[in-house]
Design a protein around this motif. Structure first.
Motif, mmCIF file in Angstrom:
data_model
loop_
_atom_site.group_PDB
_atom_site.id
_atom_site.type_symbol
_atom_site.label_atom_id
_atom_site.label_comp_id
_atom_site.label_asym_id
_atom_site.label_seq_id
_atom_site.Cartn_x
_atom_site.Cartn_y
_atom_site.Cartn_z
ATOM 1 N N HIS A 144 -13.604 30.557 -3.041
ATOM 2 C CA HIS A 144 -13.986 30.347 -1.954
ATOM 3 C C HIS A 144 -14.609 28.815 -1.205
ATOM 4 N N GLU A 145 -13.877 27.825 -2.221
ATOM 5 C CA GLU A 145 -15.015 26.182 -2.111
ATOM 6 C C GLU A 145 -13.071 25.352 -1.706
ATOM 7 N N THR A 146 -13.755 24.446 -1.359
ATOM 8 C CA THR A 146 -12.567 22.997 -1.167
ATOM 9 C C THR A 146 -12.712 22.400 -2.748
ATOM 10 N N VAL A 147 -11.906 22.339 -3.501
ATOM 11 C CA VAL A 147 -12.233 21.589 -5.046
ATOM 12 C C VAL A 147 -11.334 20.858 -5.273
ATOM 13 N N HIS A 148 -11.625 19.045 -5.394
ATOM 14 C CA HIS A 148 -10.691 18.327 -5.297
ATOM 15 C C HIS A 148 -10.651 17.824 -6.818
ATOM 16 N N PRO A 149 -9.091 17.840 -7.110
ATOM 17 C CA PRO A 149 -8.629 17.798 -8.710
ATOM 18 C C PRO A 149 -8.884 16.331 -9.393
ATOM 19 N N VAL A 150 -8.600 16.258 -10.414
ATOM 20 C CA VAL A 150 -8.834 15.006 -10.570
ATOM 21 C C VAL A 150 -8.302 15.688 -12.444
ATOM 22 N N PRO A 151 -7.674 14.751 -11.919
ATOM 23 C CA PRO A 151 -5.930 14.421 -13.330
ATOM 24 C C PRO A 151 -6.074 13.748 -14.558
ATOM 25 N N LEU A 152 -5.727 14.498 -15.779
ATOM 26 C CA LEU A 152 -5.826 14.680 -16.746
ATOM 27 C C LEU A 152 -4.858 13.816 -17.568
ATOM 28 N N PRO A 153 -4.941 12.815 -18.669
ATOM 29 C CA PRO A 153 -3.709 12.589 -19.057
ATOM 30 C C PRO A 153 -2.900 14.186 -20.394
ATOM 31 N N GLY A 154 -2.052 14.395 -19.849
ATOM 32 C CA GLY A 154 -0.985 15.585 -20.819
ATOM 33 C C GLY A 154 -1.392 17.034 -20.361
ATOM 34 N N ASN A 155 -1.679 17.829 -21.164
ATOM 35 C CA ASN A 155 -2.183 19.147 -20.611
ATOM 36 C C ASN A 155 -3.743 19.136 -21.577
ATOM 37 N N ARG A 156 -4.810 17.690 -21.663
ATOM 38 C CA ARG A 156 -5.571 18.239 -22.052
ATOM 39 C C ARG A 156 -6.559 19.352 -21.070
ATOM 40 N N ALA A 157 -6.197 19.013 -20.306
ATOM 41 C CA ALA A 157 -7.490 19.665 -19.081
ATOM 42 C C ALA A 157 -7.379 21.698 -19.285
ATOM 43 N N LEU A 158 -6.216 21.598 -19.850
ATOM 44 C CA LEU A 158 -5.663 22.825 -20.295
ATOM 45 C C LEU A 158 -6.271 23.131 -21.516
ATOM 46 N N THR A 159 -6.162 22.622 -22.265
ATOM 47 C CA THR A 159 -5.878 23.275 -23.981
ATOM 48 C C THR A 159 -7.353 23.547 -24.974
ATOM 49 N N ASP A 160 -7.207 24.869 -24.813
ATOM 50 C CA ASP A 160 -8.411 25.233 -25.205
ATOM 51 C C ASP A 160 -8.190 26.775 -26.870
ATOM 52 N N LEU A 161 -8.456 26.614 -27.542
ATOM 53 C CA LEU A 161 -7.666 27.238 -29.057
ATOM 54 C C LEU A 161 -8.878 28.218 -29.012
ATOM 55 N N ASP A 162 -8.286 29.823 -28.833
ATOM 56 C CA ASP A 162 -8.820 31.097 -28.763
ATOM 57 C C ASP A 162 -8.770 31.858 -30.294
ATOM 58 N N THR A 163 -7.630 31.533 -30.454
ATOM 59 C CA THR A 163 -7.273 32.621 -31.674
ATOM 60 C C THR A 163 -6.523 31.393 -32.892
ATOM 61 N N PRO A 164 -5.999 31.974 -34.746
ATOM 62 C CA PRO A 164 -5.785 31.065 -35.200
ATOM 63 C C PRO A 164 -4.369 31.194 -35.027
ATOM 64 N N GLU A 165 -3.598 31.666 -34.409
ATOM 65 C CA GLU A 165 -2.202 31.125 -34.013
ATOM 66 C C GLU A 165 -2.407 29.984 -33.280
ATOM 67 N N ASP A 166 -3.774 30.302 -31.670
ATOM 68 C CA ASP A 166 -3.094 28.994 -31.325
ATOM 69 C C ASP A 166 -3.390 27.467 -32.103
#
Length: 195
Positions: free
Chosen positions: A163-185
């Motif tokens: 419900h908000e206007t969100v301003h994106p701030v780009p970070l290099p590559g996929n840093r903003a998405l890389t989270d590790l939840d499993t042993p396979e990750d």
């Protein structure tokens, strides 16, 4: 001058790690939580870290970060956010929230988001990939604190972002998405890192 705090979310159960604690996995020779707390405190911003309990093994790895106990951590990520935001000093103008299982986020990434806060006063800033896919961390201004303290469940702050206007701030590559939840990750990430 905008007073920003960093809130690292580290009270989860690592339930998908098959008995291992993802925040104690070794990165650059140290437990991930230690690495993330150090990167956050090196910004010079006051850093808070949520924990399942003050006597939890993770508490030995937070360095100069300030611990926030989350006795209701089993309620999901919202419990961490509620407790963490409640612990912030009254003078805090904004909080940058980051799950602690994101090993590619650097001190410079955190500083680049913090630096954008004055020009987007009162707005939400959200890290994204170079291609614009939204991720973490997310910086929330004080006007959002009450809503953050009302969150429920394990979706984090997603309902608020809708419900908000969100301003994106780009970070290099996929840093903003890389989270590790499993042993396979972890195995995939480590194999990529070693190339």
């Amino acid at each position: 001058m905008t007073t920003i705090s960093i809130l690292l979310l580290a009270a989860g159960a690592s339930s998908r790690m098959k008995g291992r604690d993802k925040l104690l996995e070794v990165v650059d020779g140290h437990p991930l939580l230690s690495v993330m707390c150090r990167r956050a405190t090196l910004t010079g911003l006051v850093t808070y870290v949520t924990l399942p309990g003050l006597d939890h093994p993770r508490a030995d790895h937070i360095g100069a970060a300030r611990p926030v106990e989350v006795p209701d951590a089993s309620d999901g990520m919202a419990a961490s956010i509620r407790r963490g935001v409640a612990a912030l000093p009254v003078a805090t103008d904004a909080v940058m929230i980051l799950p602690a299982d994101m090993p590619e986020i650097t001190t410079d990434d955190l500083l680049s988001i913090a630096a954008k806060a004055p020009e987007h006063d009162g707005q939400i800033l959200r890290a994204c990939t170079a291609e614009g896919k939204p991720g973490h961390p997310v910086l929330f201004p004080r006007r959002c604190f009450a809503a953050l303290q009302g969150l429920q469940g394990d979706q984090g702050a997603r309902p608020l972002l809708v419900h908000e206007t969100v301003h994106p701030v780009p970070l290099p590559g996929n840093r903003a998405l890389t989270d590790l939840d499993t042993p396979e990750d972890w195995a995939r990430w480590r194999s990529t890192e070693q190339r």
